[in-house]
Write a protein that holds these residues in place. Structure first.
Motif, PDB file in Angstrom:
ATOM      1  N   TYR A   1       0.821  -0.956  -0.230  1.00 23.57           N
ATOM      2  CA  TYR A   1      -0.448   0.231   0.067  1.00 23.57           C
ATOM      3  C   TYR A   1       1.243   1.323  -0.020  1.00 23.57           C
ATOM      4  O   TYR A   1       0.501   2.567  -0.548  1.00 23.57           O
ATOM      5  CB  TYR A   1      -0.920   0.100   1.235  1.00 23.57           C
ATOM      6  CG  TYR A   1      -2.273  -0.511   1.659  1.00 23.57           C
ATOM      7  CD1 TYR A   1      -2.524  -2.082   0.804  1.00 23.57           C
ATOM      8  CD2 TYR A   1      -2.444  -1.132   2.653  1.00 23.57           C
ATOM      9  CE1 TYR A   1      -2.760  -3.009  -0.064  1.00 23.57           C
ATOM     10  CE2 TYR A   1      -3.997  -2.258   2.342  1.00 23.57           C
ATOM     11  CZ  TYR A   1      -4.266  -2.865   1.319  1.00 23.57           C
ATOM     12  OH  TYR A   1      -5.535  -4.151   1.365  1.00 23.57           O
TER      13      TYR A   1
ATOM     14  N   HIS B   1      -3.065  -8.968  -0.367  1.00 23.09           N
ATOM     15  CA  HIS B   1      -4.415  -8.139  -0.890  1.00 23.09           C
ATOM     16  C   HIS B   1      -4.665  -7.968  -2.096  1.00 23.09           C
ATOM     17  O   HIS B   1      -4.679  -6.839  -3.187  1.00 23.09           O
ATOM     18  CB  HIS B   1      -3.139  -6.878  -1.085  1.00 23.09           C
ATOM     19  CG  HIS B   1      -2.832  -6.782   0.591  1.00 23.09           C
ATOM     20  ND1 HIS B   1      -3.505  -6.546   1.934  1.00 23.09           N
ATOM     21  CD2 HIS B   1      -1.764  -6.892   1.207  1.00 23.09           C
ATOM     22  CE1 HIS B   1      -2.824  -6.703   3.054  1.00 23.09           C
ATOM     23  NE2 HIS B   1      -1.733  -7.080   2.653  1.00 23.09           N
TER      24      HIS B   1
ATOM     25  N   ARG C   1      -6.557  -5.025  -3.890  1.00 24.84           N
ATOM     26  CA  ARG C   1      -6.038  -4.167  -3.472  1.00 24.84           C
ATOM     27  C   ARG C   1      -5.656  -3.490  -5.121  1.00 24.84           C
ATOM     28  O   ARG C   1      -4.968  -2.048  -5.392  1.00 24.84           O
ATOM     29  CB  ARG C   1      -5.957  -3.600  -2.058  1.00 24.84           C
ATOM     30  CG  ARG C   1      -5.002  -2.265  -2.403  1.00 24.84           C
ATOM     31  CD  ARG C   1      -5.453  -0.735  -2.421  1.00 24.84           C
ATOM     32  NE  ARG C   1      -4.783   0.500  -1.802  1.00 24.84           N
ATOM     33  CZ  ARG C   1      -4.783   0.740  -0.995  1.00 24.84           C
ATOM     34  NH1 ARG C   1      -4.980   0.254   0.207  1.00 24.84           N
ATOM     35  NH2 ARG C   1      -4.166   1.787  -1.439  1.00 24.84           N
TER      36      ARG C   1
END
Length: 455
Positions: free
Chosen positions: A167, A189, A192
């Motif tokens: 991230y 993830h 994402r």
């Protein structure tokens, strides 16, 4: 300057920008966070509104807020529509870290940045510990410890160690570490990042954007081998240090690997150092031996000697919730690995111990538990927690399981049944959010229940 998200990193960003003379406006979707920021005198502005962007030069967003997949947060979409650049605190850190004071330093400060799917917290903390034990000024920040804009100005010769998640690396406009570390890659993830390729691309930016002077690359997966090959100019290029847990690496110009509990460092075709890791209590199991190899490689690239590194490793206490030995009684060890939130990290935990009473379960992640099956041979019995405990247990063939649902019941039954030589291991292979706010709370509950039963 606008700040989106007012958690730990967001508040640190707002404070740092104000200290630097910027006019700051900020927003968080949660009322408690907004109230805390307002209490510090930070101006609030709903950044999802188009008119909010008049006079704003930059948006700094917190890492947990989606900026592309599954879809951009409305405030980020509004910033882009208004032509406002978007960055995060990591990008700001790299753009502002160096100061004029450095001109008077004898030794320029350096940044070590660690990313990967598993082991990056332990690797970062271990590097920091080795540096501190060796007398080198150091700070630990990023996805662990303090926010990057909350650390102290660098001192002469200091090394700042950053743990960086996908991230954080995905959006940062500047990524210029002196040493960059890639531990490993496993699916995580994926929503994402729009899939595994996007997830790897986010990690790869740490190496592609700024070009570190030294790259330490775990090559036990295809992605790591690809990355090492992309960065190297050939077999004689020792700017890339290859790392492995399980493989003997002799072909690279510089490599550090662990096999059967022994760490070995090779340079230009000959072994230059070796350490027995089997009795290093803070680093149990092959996955932690990989972390040790990466930390060793970083420390050596920073000029530390083998004896100093080995001594520091032996005093490393381990991190909470990561293969953390919290108690031992009557020959039974109790280990908290609540950070094992995915299948890959749980599999590594299951390989680190023999005769395991395994507490597992929680909010299951995408992909199922199939990849865990080959590693269940060390499990004496599973004690399954979580709201969907029965469904979780059905995916664990060949081992005895008991549906416990709660941590209290799981620990109670494991304590009742454990025999000398066994390990009661919390390694959930699942997220915690069905029962806990985060994996830390889950690990704390496990530790509290163990202490309650052991008196």
């Amino acid at each position: 300057m606008a700040v989106l998200g007012l958690g730990r990193s967001g508040l640190a960003t707002a404070r740092a920008l104000r200290a630097g003379g910027a006019d700051v406006v900020a927003w968080d979707d949660g009322a408690p966070a907004r109230e805390k920021a307002e209490g510090e005198g930070i101006e609030l502005r709903d950044l999802s509104k188009a008119k909010a962007w008049e006079g704003v030069a930059l948006l700094v967003t917190s890492p947990g807020i989606p900026h592309l997949y599954p879809k951009p947060h409305p405030a980020i979409a509004a910033a882009r529509a208004a032509g406002v650049p978007v960055d995060n605190d990591i990008g700001l850190f790299f753009r502002s870290f160096a100061t004029r004071e450095w001109d008077s330093f004898d030794q320029r400060p350096k940044v070590v940045a660690v990313t990967g799917s598993n082991g990056k917290s332990t690797t970062s903390a271990l590097i920091h510990h080795i540096l501190a034990e060796s007398g080198r000024p150091t700070q630990l920040a990023g996805n662990i410890g303090r926010g990057v804009l909350d650390i102290e100005p660098a001192r002469d010769g200091e090394v700042v160690v950053l743990e960086l998640s996908s991230y954080q690396t995905d959006l940062a406009r500047a990524l210029t570490p002196d040493v960059a570390v890639f531990t490993n890659l496993s699916p995580d993830h994926l929503d994402r990042h729009g899939g595994l390729g996007g997830y790897f691309a986010a990690k790869r930016r740490l190496f592609a954007e700024g070009g570190p002077d030294r790259a330490v690359i775990g090559i036990d997966e295809d992605e790591g081998r690809y990355l090492a090959n992309q960065l190297s100019e050939g077999k004689g290029d020792d700017r890339v240090i290859e790392v492995s847990s399980g493989q003997k690496l002799e072909g690279a110009a510089w490599s550090v690997f662990a096999r059967k509990g022994f760490l070995a460092e090779w340079r230009r075709g000959r072994q230059v150092a070796s350490v027995d890791l089997r009795d290093v209590k803070g680093l149990p199991g092959a996955h932690n031996h990989q972390n040790a190899c990466a930390a060793w490689a970083v420390a050596r690239s920073l000029g530390l000697g083998p004896r100093a590194i080995e001594a520091a490793m032996r005093s490393y206490p381990g991190l909470p919730h990561r293969s953390q030995r919290i108690a031992e009684r009557d020959g039974v060890a109790f280990v908290n690995d609540s950070k094992a939130t995915n299948v890959d990290s749980a599999a590594k935990a299951l390989q680190a111990f023999q005769k395991i009473r395994w507490i597992c379960g929680g909010l299951e992640k995408e992909g199922g538990l199939g990849p865990l099956v080959p590693f269940l041979g060390t499990v004496v019995k599973g004690y399954v927690i979580g709201r969907e405990a029965a469904g979780f247990a059905r995916q664990l063939p060949g081992i005895e399981t008991e549906i416990c649902t709660t941590m209290a019941r799981a620990v109670e039954r494991a304590v009742e049944e454990a025999k000398p030589g066994e390990t009661v291991l919390l390694a959930p292979a699942a997220a915690s959010f069905d029962q806990y706010d985060n994996f830390e709370k889950r690990g704390e509950d496990f530790a509290a229940e163990v202490r309650r039963h052991l008196g």
